[in-house]
Motif scaffolding. Sequence first.
Motif: not given
Length: 402
Positions: A378-392
């Motif tokens: 669905x077009x999310x960037x690596x940075x965005x995915x990194x946030x929701x998978x663990x960074x946040x």
Amino acid sequence: MLEPAKRYTGYRSYEYLEPGVDYRAFDLAPELGRVPAYSGLSLDSGQRERVQRLLTDGVVISLHDHPSVFPEEIRQTVDYNRTARHHTGFEGLARSGMTAVFDNLMDGTCCITSQAGWKWTDVVADIGMRLSDIAHQDYVIKVERVADIHRAHESGRMGLVLALEAATMIENEVDRVDMLYGFGVRQMGIAYSEANTLGSGLKERSDGGLTLFGEKAVRRMNKLGIAIDISHSGDQTSLDTIRHSTKPILITHAGSRTVWPSNRMKPDSVIRAAAERGGVIGLEAAPHTTMSAAHPRHCLESVMDHFTHCVDLVGIDHVAFGPDTLFGDHVGLHDTFAEHLSLNEAHAGTPYERVPYVDGLENPAECFWNIAGWLVVNGYSDDEIGKVLGGNVLRVLEEVWH
């Protein structure tokens, strides 16, 4: 699903003891292959490689799961829980891609049998038994600080965070919070469905909010460094907890009531209030919870409808995942203990299509592969995915755990 982690050597829970002699043995559900693999994602080779890289190179954290293996015959769960000897799903976890999991202990069966079961001795037994098992292997490590999560990632291990769904067992003794911290508990809920000395649960007909003792307990958890969860708390109790806490508050496993009109979901006002104070909501996938009008048959797409709504509501920096899964028949478990899990009240007046399992998010072994795959497609960037998978989550823990 990923290949097994290289650091995992095949250990099974309590293999240092003799089943049937040292403890009562149960026929347990399979950790892998219990239901068909999810077919709703069509990843090409490049996308598969990207998903694998995201799960391997990044820190992936489940804010809420029960990574235990349950009996094949789900009606044996009460007897299984009473032994306090839950078997951790090491084989499934080794394929999950998770760096750390918030393991919400079953509290001596309390949370799925009766509120009276939230006893201090039960919780201590659950913690001690789980830690005894973990001490006999080298793949899963106990997490007490953020550095432990990074150590798990760097060494190819998995971190396990001891968590409790409610603080009911402290009764009116705030020093018990210190004891739980000493045992290694690093996240705790306020109330589980029914009211306790701290505040109201979502099952109550009215919500009196956080009590004076609840305020005292929140202050103690803030000082100690215990993350506070409001997933099963009533709306007013949730708002009061956010207001009185000096640290960000977690909604470890829920969704939006705007997307699905169930009391088990959180109103947008609570989600927004938590985010405004720096908190995070983890999207859950326990059966028949995070459904949506667009996808009323509960599956990965239903959960991601809640994800997109919450991202639009509070921004991608305040959204994560707490799938709330286990190894075994989760639907059967809910059917058996529906009265104590508030599911009947949660869906009162809201028709929905029942499913035998949540397709794509059935157990801890498959959740993050499919979540990451959906985000890639669905077009999310690596940075965005990194946030929701663990960074946040890491950002919040850095503040809460000192």
